[in-house]
Design a protein around this motif. Structure first.
Motif: not given
Length: 110
Positions: A73-91
């Protein structure tokens, strides 16, 4: 030359500053921005160890999803057009972040 940015977030005040910086940098450079969150809750491979149960894992996944939604949401508010999210599992949080960056040819980590 920076061609993409990976920004780690964990929902803390410190990572909120990193998210803001990464958003501004991605907007200025007009490059893709990926937010990464590392979920340390994972099923143990040893059946004798019941460290994480299904409820803890579900709650961990929900927390990570909320953190990523805030960053997105913050990226979109800043006008970043190419944004993605990823989750990784690791200790091993740092290795998970660096490993993701290496596998995806991202040279700049915030």
């Amino acid at each position: 030359m920076i061609n993409s940015i990976l920004c780690a977030t964990d929902g803390s005040h410190v990572s909120a500053k990193a998210v803001s910086f990464a958003c501004a940098l991605a907007r200025t450079l007009d490059v893709p921005l990926t937010f990464i969150s590392v979920n340390i809750a994972q099923a143990s491979s040893d059946p004798r160890t019941r460290v994480w149960d299904a409820e803890i894992m579900r709650l961990g996944d929900e927390q990570v999803e909320r953190e990523l939604q805030v960053a997105y949401g913050e990226a979109k508010e800043h006008g970043v057009s190419r944004v993605s999210c990823v989750t990784v599992h690791s200790r091993d949080i740092s290795q998970a972040i660096v490993g993701y960056a290496e596998e995806n040819h991202i040279a700049h980590i915030v």
